[in-house]
Scaffold this motif. Structure first.
Motif, PDB file in Angstrom:
ATOM      1  N   CYS A  52     -56.122   7.351  -5.779  1.00 32.39           N
ATOM      2  CA  CYS A  52     -55.311   6.372  -5.628  1.00 32.39           C
ATOM      3  C   CYS A  52     -54.431   5.522  -7.140  1.00 32.39           C
ATOM      4  CB  CYS A  52     -55.514   5.167  -4.718  1.00 32.39           C
ATOM      5  SG  CYS A  52     -56.130   5.447  -3.533  1.00 32.39           S
ATOM      6  N   PHE A  53     -55.042   5.792  -8.407  1.00 34.16           N
ATOM      7  CA  PHE A  53     -54.096   5.880  -9.683  1.00 34.16           C
ATOM      8  C   PHE A  53     -53.674   6.798 -10.218  1.00 34.16           C
ATOM      9  CE2 PHE A  53     -57.521   2.070  -9.419  1.00 34.16           C
ATOM     10  CZ  PHE A  53     -57.454   1.608 -10.881  1.00 34.16           C
ATOM     11  N   VAL A  54     -53.356   7.649  -9.341  1.00 36.82           N
ATOM     12  CA  VAL A  54     -52.159   8.985  -9.940  1.00 36.82           C
ATOM     13  C   VAL A  54     -51.712   9.266  -8.631  1.00 36.82           C
ATOM     14  CG1 VAL A  54     -51.841  11.160 -10.837  1.00 36.82           C
ATOM     15  CG2 VAL A  54     -53.914   9.412 -11.274  1.00 36.82           C
ATOM     16  N   GLN A  55     -50.061   8.692  -8.914  1.00 38.33           N
ATOM     17  CA  GLN A  55     -48.768   8.843  -8.139  1.00 38.33           C
ATOM     18  C   GLN A  55     -49.537   7.934  -6.907  1.00 38.33           C
ATOM     19  OE1 GLN A  55     -46.262  10.696  -8.201  1.00 38.33           O
ATOM     20  NE2 GLN A  55     -46.534  11.621 -10.057  1.00 38.33           N
ATOM     21  N   GLY A  56     -50.435   7.178  -6.818  1.00 38.30           N
ATOM     22  CA  GLY A  56     -50.855   6.045  -5.181  1.00 38.30           C
ATOM     23  C   GLY A  56     -51.316   6.633  -4.601  1.00 38.30           C
ATOM     24  N   CYS A  57     -52.252   6.092  -3.357  1.00 39.40           N
ATOM     25  CA  CYS A  57     -53.554   6.762  -2.714  1.00 39.40           C
ATOM     26  C   CYS A  57     -51.955   8.157  -1.980  1.00 39.40           C
ATOM     27  CB  CYS A  57     -53.721   5.826  -1.866  1.00 39.40           C
ATOM     28  SG  CYS A  57     -54.455   4.820  -3.158  1.00 39.40           S
ATOM     29  N   ASP A  58     -51.784   9.245  -2.014  1.00 43.45           N
ATOM     30  CA  ASP A  58     -51.346   9.916  -1.354  1.00 43.45           C
ATOM     31  C   ASP A  58     -52.202  11.464  -1.735  1.00 43.45           C
ATOM     32  OD1 ASP A  58     -50.508  11.058  -4.222  1.00 43.45           O
ATOM     33  OD2 ASP A  58     -49.180  11.273  -4.276  1.00 43.45           O
ATOM     34  N   GLY A  59     -52.904  11.576  -1.818  1.00 45.54           N
ATOM     35  CA  GLY A  59     -53.730  12.826  -1.591  1.00 45.54           C
ATOM     36  C   GLY A  59     -53.411  13.682  -3.011  1.00 45.54           C
ATOM     37  N   SER A  60     -52.834  13.514  -3.433  1.00 45.92           N
ATOM     38  CA  SER A  60     -52.258  14.844  -4.596  1.00 45.92           C
ATOM     39  C   SER A  60     -53.673  15.151  -5.625  1.00 45.92           C
ATOM     40  CB  SER A  60     -51.325  14.180  -5.635  1.00 45.92           C
ATOM     41  OG  SER A  60     -51.554  12.901  -6.191  1.00 45.92           O
ATOM     42  N   ILE A  61     -54.279  14.007  -5.028  1.00 46.44           N
ATOM     43  CA  ILE A  61     -55.929  14.915  -5.920  1.00 46.44           C
ATOM     44  C   ILE A  61     -55.711  16.326  -5.840  1.00 46.44           C
ATOM     45  CG2 ILE A  61     -57.244  13.575  -5.058  1.00 46.44           C
ATOM     46  CD1 ILE A  61     -57.768  14.287  -8.717  1.00 46.44           C
ATOM     47  N   LEU A  62     -55.849  16.580  -4.460  1.00 40.11           N
ATOM     48  CA  LEU A  62     -56.703  17.610  -4.029  1.00 40.11           C
ATOM     49  C   LEU A  62     -55.624  19.251  -3.709  1.00 40.11           C
ATOM     50  CD1 LEU A  62     -56.684  16.042   0.240  1.00 40.11           C
ATOM     51  CD2 LEU A  62     -58.702  16.172  -1.685  1.00 40.11           C
ATOM     52  N   LEU A  63     -54.480  19.312  -4.214  1.00 37.47           N
ATOM     53  CA  LEU A  63     -53.352  19.996  -5.048  1.00 37.47           C
ATOM     54  C   LEU A  63     -53.808  21.039  -5.522  1.00 37.47           C
ATOM     55  CD1 LEU A  63     -50.011  18.402  -4.529  1.00 37.47           C
ATOM     56  CD2 LEU A  63     -51.378  19.713  -2.738  1.00 37.47           C
ATOM     57  N   ASN A  64     -53.893  22.051  -5.980  1.00 44.30           N
ATOM     58  CA  ASN A  64     -54.562  23.625  -6.864  1.00 44.30           C
ATOM     59  C   ASN A  64     -53.382  24.002  -7.157  1.00 44.30           C
ATOM     60  OD1 ASN A  64     -57.425  23.524  -5.325  1.00 44.30           O
ATOM     61  ND2 ASN A  64     -56.278  24.952  -4.262  1.00 44.30           N
ATOM     62  N   VAL A  65     -51.685  23.727  -6.332  1.00 40.61           N
ATOM     63  CA  VAL A  65     -50.740  23.863  -7.002  1.00 40.61           C
ATOM     64  C   VAL A  65     -49.546  23.988  -6.256  1.00 40.61           C
ATOM     65  CG1 VAL A  65     -50.136  25.958  -5.720  1.00 40.61           C
ATOM     66  CG2 VAL A  65     -48.997  26.336  -7.687  1.00 40.61           C
ATOM     67  N   THR A  66     -48.542  22.606  -7.243  1.00 37.22           N
ATOM     68  CA  THR A  66     -47.069  22.909  -6.689  1.00 37.22           C
ATOM     69  C   THR A  66     -46.115  23.356  -6.920  1.00 37.22           C
ATOM     70  OG1 THR A  66     -46.523  21.065  -8.180  1.00 37.22           O
ATOM     71  CG2 THR A  66     -47.989  20.584  -6.513  1.00 37.22           C
ATOM     72  N   THR A  67     -44.911  22.839  -6.333  1.00 41.88           N
ATOM     73  CA  THR A  67     -43.405  23.406  -7.205  1.00 41.88           C
ATOM     74  C   THR A  67     -43.192  23.200  -8.476  1.00 41.88           C
ATOM     75  OG1 THR A  67     -41.932  21.674  -5.992  1.00 41.88           O
ATOM     76  CG2 THR A  67     -42.036  23.955  -4.392  1.00 41.88           C
ATOM     77  N   THR A  68     -43.667  21.912  -8.153  1.00 45.05           N
ATOM     78  CA  THR A  68     -44.161  21.105 -10.139  1.00 45.05           C
ATOM     79  C   THR A  68     -44.724  21.572 -11.051  1.00 45.05           C
ATOM     80  OG1 THR A  68     -44.468  19.680  -9.263  1.00 45.05           O
ATOM     81  CG2 THR A  68     -42.301  19.574  -8.677  1.00 45.05           C
ATOM     82  N   THR A  69     -46.329  22.617 -10.739  1.00 47.06           N
ATOM     83  CA  THR A  69     -46.649  23.005 -11.540  1.00 47.06           C
ATOM     84  C   THR A  69     -47.350  24.291 -10.916  1.00 47.06           C
ATOM     85  OG1 THR A  69     -48.407  22.023  -9.743  1.00 47.06           O
ATOM     86  CG2 THR A  69     -47.731  20.223 -12.162  1.00 47.06           C
ATOM     87  N   PRO A  70     -45.984  25.595 -11.239  1.00 45.72           N
ATOM     88  CA  PRO A  70     -46.628  26.607 -11.136  1.00 45.72           C
ATOM     89  C   PRO A  70     -47.716  27.272 -12.174  1.00 45.72           C
ATOM     90  CG  PRO A  70     -44.854  26.174 -12.388  1.00 45.72           C
ATOM     91  CD  PRO A  70     -44.595  24.796 -11.895  1.00 45.72           C
ATOM     92  N   THR A  71     -48.018  26.543 -12.803  1.00 46.58           N
ATOM     93  CA  THR A  71     -49.485  26.731 -13.643  1.00 46.58           C
ATOM     94  C   THR A  71     -50.518  26.193 -13.114  1.00 46.58           C
ATOM     95  OG1 THR A  71     -48.903  25.575 -15.212  1.00 46.58           O
ATOM     96  CG2 THR A  71     -47.970  27.805 -15.289  1.00 46.58           C
ATOM     97  N   ASN A  72     -50.728  25.490 -12.383  1.00 48.16           N
ATOM     98  CA  ASN A  72     -51.656  25.217 -11.720  1.00 48.16           C
ATOM     99  C   ASN A  72     -52.067  23.865 -12.400  1.00 48.16           C
ATOM    100  OD1 ASN A  72     -51.844  26.817  -9.457  1.00 48.16           O
ATOM    101  ND2 ASN A  72     -53.131  28.389 -10.660  1.00 48.16           N
ATOM    102  N   ALA A  73     -51.694  23.558 -13.019  1.00 40.71           N
ATOM    103  CA  ALA A  73     -52.226  22.735 -13.948  1.00 40.71           C
ATOM    104  C   ALA A  73     -51.992  21.070 -13.372  1.00 40.71           C
ATOM    105  CB  ALA A  73     -51.072  22.711 -15.168  1.00 40.71           C
ATOM    106  N   THR A  74     -52.439  20.459 -12.341  1.00 47.10           N
ATOM    107  CA  THR A  74     -52.130  19.648 -11.370  1.00 47.10           C
ATOM    108  C   THR A  74     -53.853  18.597 -11.531  1.00 47.10           C
ATOM    109  OG1 THR A  74     -54.185  20.691  -9.508  1.00 47.10           O
ATOM    110  CG2 THR A  74     -52.045  21.506  -8.994  1.00 47.10           C
ATOM    111  N   GLU A  75     -53.826  17.062 -11.103  1.00 50.76           N
ATOM    112  CA  GLU A  75     -54.290  16.567 -11.007  1.00 50.76           C
ATOM    113  C   GLU A  75     -56.169  16.635 -10.822  1.00 50.76           C
ATOM    114  OE1 GLU A  75     -53.818  13.440  -8.672  1.00 50.76           O
ATOM    115  OE2 GLU A  75     -51.388  13.574  -8.706  1.00 50.76           O
ATOM    116  N   LYS A  76     -56.621  17.884 -10.675  1.00 43.89           N
ATOM    117  CA  LYS A  76     -58.025  18.104 -10.656  1.00 43.89           C
ATOM    118  C   LYS A  76     -58.112  19.195 -11.899  1.00 43.89           C
ATOM    119  CE  LYS A  76     -58.133  20.557  -6.392  1.00 43.89           C
ATOM    120  NZ  LYS A  76     -58.905  21.268  -5.336  1.00 43.89           N
TER     121      LYS A  76
END
Length: 332
Positions: A70-94
């Motif tokens: 909830c403290f990053v991008q709001g409560c949107d499950g973004s903490i769970l992501l391994n990779v996104t189109t904007t973070t192809p090097t896997n530098a996600t929240e986790k």
């Protein structure tokens, strides 16, 4: 007379939480999946009830995951992501330092799989995290609270945002209040949500500076009870840079969701600097004292309201975001 005044102040603070929460009620709703997936919440609750008793320490971890989400991008499950189109090097929240000690991702994946089997593509990972956090606390004997649902999953997850957005264990009171204010939470929420540490653990690396090198000259944090510090150094964090050992944040009561954590704060035995910071502000300290002197039911009720409020932080609803099929990956 003094007890009546303290009690009135407590419930005024709680009323403030309720009013603040009501302003965002329209974004989410209780029973959002009543028609689209009527068994969703019961399936999640049953899974938690079946598995958390076998690993009770996971309850604190899942509660912490919800907080960090909830403290990053709001409560949107973004903490769970391994990779996104904007973070192809896997530098996600986790991958951010505050999240390296998070655990329970596989648990969320298993819960999501159960719900997906029942209702494919309907229930968001963000809602799964919020519901699992609540149900896990309840299973361990803690309070329950309303979890309005209808969150949608985000597609952005950035390690730098996590590093900058999640309150650090070395924060002072000013930094804590600023961090909480960014997601719409006030000092009352700060004190109450910190109470989750009653079932939490802290890794030595998060507070060892308080024991061995507080100001850079090999000294100890004077705000930490000296006997407690000595025991930590002797039995737990025996070396300055221990990245493995963890310590119960509420020793003697870590399995029980109660107000004992606040009693330790008043004895200068809060593990993190951010815990000790709650007693450096007169209003926050008074609120801590009220929680200690009041019945546990006061804390339970108020904690639940703050959790519900936090769970609405910057949520994505309607056509925003997506409903991820797999919580670690955005949909193609």
């Amino acid at each position: 007379m003094e007890k009546n005044i303290a009690g009135n102040l407590f419930w005024i603070a709680v009323l403030t939480i309720v009013l603040a929460s009501a302003t965002t009620q329209a974004q989410l709703q209780l029973g959002f999946y009543h028609r689209s997936c009527p068994k969703a919440e019961s399936l999640i609750r049953e899974f938690v009830q079946d598995h958390i008793p076998n690993a009770p320490s996971l309850a604190a971890a899942l509660l912490r995951m919800h907080f960090h989400d909830c403290f990053v991008q709001g409560c949107d499950g973004s903490i769970l992501l391994n990779v996104t189109t904007t973070t192809p090097t896997n530098a996600t929240e986790k991958t951010a330092p505050p999240n390296l000690t998070l655990r329970g991702f596989d648990f969320i994946d298993r819960v999501k799989a159960v719900v997906e089997e029942e209702c494919p593509g309907v229930v968001s990972c963000a809602d799964v995290v919020a519901l699992v956090a609540r149900d896990s606390v309840v299973v361990t004997g803690g309070p329950s609270w309303n979890v309005p649902t209808g969150r949608r999953d985000g597609t952005i997850s950035n390690a730098t945002q996590a590093l900058n957005g999640i309150p650090a264990p070395f924060f002072n009171f000013v930094n804590l209040t600023k961090s909480f204010a960014k997601v719409g939470l006030n000092v009352t929420d700060l004190v109450l949500l910190s109470g989750a540490h009653t079932i939490g653990i802290g890794h030595c690396s998060s507070f060892s500076k308080r024991l061995y090198n507080f100001t850079g000259v090999g000294d100890e944090d004077p705000s930490l009870d000296s006997e407690y510090a000595a025991n930590l150094k002797k039995f737990k964090c025996k070396i300055p840079n221990d990245n493995v050992t963890f310590v119960e944040m509420d020793p003697g009561s870590v399995r029980t969701f109660d107000t004992h954590y606040y009693k330790l704060l008043l004895k200068r035995r809060g593990l993190f600097q951010s815990d000790a910071a709650l007693t450096t502000d007169s209003n926050a300290r008074d609120f801590v004292t009220n929680l200690v002197n009041g019945p546990p039911s006061n804390f339970f009720a108020a904690f639940g309201l703050s959790m519900e409020k936090m769970g609405r932080a910057h949520v994505k609803t309607g056509t925003q975001g997506q409903i991820r099929k797999h919580c670690a990956l955005i949909n193609n």
